[in-house]
Structure formats: C-alpha cells, structure tokens
Motif scaffolding. Structure first.
Motif, PDB file in Angstrom:
ATOM      1  N   GLY A   1      -3.757  -0.303 -10.968  1.00 26.97           N
ATOM      2  CA  GLY A   1      -3.846   1.053 -10.418  1.00 26.97           C
ATOM      3  C   GLY A   1      -2.701   1.394  -9.474  1.00 26.97           C
ATOM      4  N   ASP A   2      -2.148   0.378  -8.758  1.00 26.36           N
ATOM      5  CA  ASP A   2      -1.099   0.658  -7.767  1.00 26.36           C
ATOM      6  C   ASP A   2       0.251   0.101  -8.182  1.00 26.36           C
ATOM      7  N   LEU A   3       0.463  -0.083  -9.455  1.00 26.20           N
ATOM      8  CA  LEU A   3       1.713  -0.710  -9.910  1.00 26.20           C
ATOM      9  C   LEU A   3       2.930   0.167  -9.606  1.00 26.20           C
ATOM     10  N   TYR A   4       3.931  -0.439  -8.956  1.00 28.60           N
ATOM     11  CA  TYR A   4       5.200   0.264  -8.722  1.00 28.60           C
ATOM     12  C   TYR A   4       6.206  -0.273  -9.736  1.00 28.60           C
ATOM     13  N   HIS A   5       6.705   0.619 -10.604  1.00 26.61           N
ATOM     14  CA  HIS A   5       7.603   0.191 -11.671  1.00 26.61           C
ATOM     15  C   HIS A   5       8.923   0.925 -11.536  1.00 26.61           C
ATOM     16  N   LYS A   6      10.010   0.178 -11.428  1.00 24.97           N
ATOM     17  CA  LYS A   6      11.322   0.809 -11.225  1.00 24.97           C
ATOM     18  C   LYS A   6      12.328   0.169 -12.176  1.00 24.97           C
ATOM     19  N   VAL A   7      13.157   1.006 -12.792  1.00 22.33           N
ATOM     20  CA  VAL A   7      14.208   0.479 -13.674  1.00 22.33           C
ATOM     21  C   VAL A   7      15.554   1.043 -13.249  1.00 22.33           C
ATOM     22  N   ARG A   8      16.531   0.156 -13.066  1.00 19.98           N
ATOM     23  CA  ARG A   8      17.887   0.591 -12.724  1.00 19.98           C
ATOM     24  C   ARG A   8      18.877   0.043 -13.753  1.00 19.98           C
TER      25      ARG A   8
END
Ligand SMILES: NC(=O)c1ccc[n+]([C@@H]2O[C@H](COP(=O)([O-])OP(=O)(O)OC[C@H]3O[C@@H](n4cnc5c(N)ncnc54)[C@H](O)[C@@H]3O)[C@@H](O)[C@H]2O)c1
Length: 437
Positions: A315-322
C-alpha cells in the motif's frame, strides 16, 4: 487434445522490416548473420533454443519450439528498414559499438548490402535527433503512402512471400491517445490534416497494417497502441503487439517482484537508476522522451503487486525510476536497484541489484522472436493484439479495460500454452493430480 489450427506453411522468404536501424536493429541483423554462418549461437532466443513440454511429465516429450510449430528458417530472412541516417547496417553497427569489430568484419558483405530507406521523421517527436535521410510530403497520409510503396518495392525486389515490421526506432515524446486516435476514420482524417497528435511511428504502423504486415512496437511510444489502429489491425486481420522490449532492469523487476508477492513479502520502496551512453540514452535525456519510458517502466510493479488488494504489503510502496545519459558507458548500461522489503513482524531488509548489462545484446533475440512469432500468428490467422507475446514487453498491449499481465512466469506459461493451443495439444495446468491417482 483440441483441434489444430489451420496454419499455412512457413516456406519462402520472410522480410523483416525495421523503422530505426540503430544499435538494436543492427545487433539483431549481425547476430542472425553470424548464426547463419555458424560463427555464433542464438543465445536468448526462445524460437531458436527454447523447448516445450507436451503431454504428461512422464511422457518425456519435450521438442524444440522450432520443431513443434512451423517457423520461418533463419536462412530465409531478408532484412530491410528505414533510418534518418544514411549509414548501411555495417557502418551503423560499427558506430553503435555493440559487436566487436572482428566479428563485424567477418560478416561485412551482407551487412553493407542493407541500406536504410528514407525515413518518416519530424524532430518535434524526437528532440535530440536529426538526420538527412528523410522523406518529403505535404501531409502524413502522403508519407504513409510512400512507406506503403517502400514496403511493396522491398517485397518484390527481395522476392519475399511474407513481411513483418518491428519498430526499433528512437523513443518518441510522450503522447496520450486523443480524439484522432479513437477510430480509423478520425485517424485517416488526422493523417490528411497533419494532426500533431500523430507521430511518425504511427505513420509506419498505419502503412504496415494497410499492407497487411504484422507489426511489433519495441519502444514505449504509442505507435499502434490506440483504438484506431487496433481496429484497423482487426479489420485487416493482422496480428500486432507492443510495447517496449523488456530487456534489462524491467526484466529483473518482473522476475523478482512475482517472487516477493508469491511469498507475501512486503515492499516499502524500489529505487531504480540507470546510466547508459548510447544514442538511445541520449534521446532519453530529453524529458519528453523519458516520460514515455518512465510511464512504461513504472506500470510494472503496480500491476504485479496489486497494492489495492494487498494494502498491508504494498500500500505504501515508493517506486522511482531514473535514467541518466553517461557517454563513457556506451551500450553497456549499468542498472542499480535498491529494494526495501519487509518480512515477518514487519522487520525490514534490503536487496541490491547491480546489473551490468548490454542493452542491445538483450534486445536482439527479442526482435528475432517477435518477427518469427508474429509471422507464425499471421499464418495461423490470429489477428489483433497478441497478448501471448507480452512475455517480451515492459508495457504489454492488452484488450481495452483489461490490465496487462506483467509476471514473466505467467507470461511464459501463456506463450507456451498458446503454442500448444494452436497445435491442438493439451494445455498444461501444472495440476498434476494424475500422477497420484
Ligand atoms: N536496447 C534495449 O534494451 C531496449 C529495450 C527497450 C526498448 N528499446 C527501444 O528500442 C529503440 C531502439 O533502441 P536503440 O538502442 O537501437 O536506439 P538507437 O538510437 O541506436 O537506434 C534508433 C534508431 O532509430 C532511428 N530513428 C529515429 N526515429 C526514426 C524514424 N522516425 N524513422 C526511422 N528511423 C528513426 C535513429 O536514427 C536511430 O538510428 C529505442 O526506442 C529504445 O528505447 C531498447
């Protein structure tokens, strides 16, 4: 046993046409040529090396896929394509720097003979690119007609029985489907009116479908992922698939994430960063092209983990792609993943993945498999979106309203069951009760 589909034989020549003859396309062409000459093996290609189990585990019947279904032979492939640069495939492969010069020199002749046709291109859609080998026309429709003419000329000159097209061109800027993409009629009007919501990749896709040429989209830009072109594919009875080859970091993601989910391990965060220094990296340095890639890469975890159905875990997943353009790396990308997971009683753990990969080496066998499987699908009269080929894509095209399947293992099962189904073989459910009755 089901009924075997009526599948036309694979005899005669198959032309593989690629808009975009850069690193991926030339690595694919050079690789096939090296395999034909017995210099290398087609590692990474399911159509060439993969096997498929038929019947019960106790039957010991596991043929190669290429011996099970009728696929075009590598020796029967002719290559062609378009690019905004005039370099032939040998020169382009040299510049891409993926394959060693020694190997390229062994296959120089056939590569030099492949010269790109003039491209449909507009800098507005790929800001970091410009080149001289570009068609002129007063609107998109006229350019589409020129591509159709190219397709017919290529087919005749090379004596091909069948063609397929795989988009290997640069990533275009992010566009969302709008009015002009809703119906074939609106789209054709847009082609005549030079609608800015139509990008060059859509012009190639439209031309291919009109010529009944199956089309796969290897980049994240829309191309034919719109209601209008899906409708046209069905009308013309042409198989299509996309988008965005699943190669390095996203391949890893769709291998790891299903494992965490299967074992009910939670995820707080997934930070993915990449450095690469090829032309693809340069194009993706533009925020508008990066946006297309970002959307494609981000969708994967949400679909696999289903946070709404598993709020305590995801529910609180932080997903970042650079993605960062770093020229010294050339085609040899480095992708780092920091994965924050948690287990029993919420105790946190970390996993680090550092994938020193070779982008085009991972993509080339995908181009080959897509070309051969799409040609197979066309001969089996399978048309419209081919979801069973989602195995190869970061952002699989699916029926409207249907969420795409991202889990690599479900995708692989779906692909193999589709092959069994076309050949009238029993599907494999892995239930296995019969061994214990
Ligand atoms: N290599 C991978 O692992 C991978 C994975 C997923 C997607 N892709 C996508 O595949 C595509 C090709 O990647 P690449 O590494 O070969 O890039 P590249 O820059 O080496 O090659 C792309 C080629 O397309 C040409 N091009 C651009 N617009 C065109 C047009 N309208 N018509 C004809 N030619 C055009 C460019 O001139 C260039 O030569 C990119 O969109 C990339 O994002 C690559």
């Amino acid at each position: 046993m089901g009924t075997k589909k009526n599948i036309k034989p694979a005899g005669g020549k198959l032309g593989v046409l690629m808009p975009g003859m850069g690193a991926v396309a030339t690595t694919f062409i050079a690789g096939v040529e090296a395999v034909r000459q017995g210099i290398s093996k087609p590692i990474g290609s399911l159509t060439q090396m993969g096997t498929i189990r038929l019947g019960k585990r106790t039957d010991d019947n596991v043929p190669k896929i290429k011996d099970f279904i009728p696929l075009a032979d590598l020796n029967d492939i002719e290559f062609g394509g378009w690019d905004v640069f005039e370099d032939n495939a040998y020169e382009a492969a040299m510049k891409a720097g993926v394959i060693e010069k020694d190997l390229l020199n062994q296959i120089r002749g056939p590569l030099e003979a492949i010269k790109p046709m003039t491209a449909v291109f507009d800098k507005q859609y790929v800001k970091k690119l410009d080149g001289p080998n570009v068609k002129k026309g007063k609107n998109w429709m006229e350019l589409a007609d020129q591509v159709r003419e190219d397709i017919r000329t290529f087919k005749e000159k090379k004596g091909c029985d069948r063609l397929v097209m795989v988009w290997c061109g640069s990533t275009e800027i992010y566009l969302q489907p709008s009015e002009v993409h809703q119906t074939v009629k609106a789209f054709e009007e847009g082609l005549r009116n030079n609608d800015p919501a139509i990008a060059p990749s859509m012009v190639y896709a439209y031309a291919a479908l009109q010529e009944r040429v199956p089309y796969a989209n290897g980049a994240p830009n829309l191309s034919l992922d719109t209601p209008a072109l899906v409708e046209l594919a069905r009308e013309m009875r042409v198989p299509i698939c996309g988008k965005d080859f699943k190669t390095g970091q996203t391949l890893m993601k769709t291998i790891l994430a299903p494992g965490f989910k299967a074992r009910m391990l939670g995820l707080d965060g997934w930070f993915s960063t990449n450095i690469l220094g090829n032309r693809d990296g340069e194009v993706l340095d533009d925020p508008e092209s990066f946006k297309s890639k970002e959307v494609s890469k981000l969708g994967v975890l949400e679909s696999i983990l289903q946070p709404k159905k598993n709020p305590d875990l995801y529910g609180d997943l932080y997903h970042k792609v650079r993605i960062n353009y770093y020229p010294p790396r050339r085609d040899n990308k480095e992708g780092w993943d920091n994965i924050d997971i948690f287990g029993w009683l919420g105790y946190p753990m970390q996993i680090k993945v550092d994938f020193l990969c070779r982008d085009s080496i991972l993509a080339a066998p995908i181009v080959l498999d897509l070309a051969l499987f799409l040609d197979f699908a066309a001969r089996a009269d399978m048309h419209g979106i081919q979801e069973w080929l989602s195995f190869y894509f970061k952002s699989p095209q699916a029926a409207p309203g249907l969420y795409p399947e991202h889990d690599l293992f479900i995708q692989s099962m779906k692909l193999k069951n589709t092959l069994r189904w076309t050949m009238g073989e029993d599907l494999i459910t892995h239930l296995g009760q019969e061994y214990y009755d």
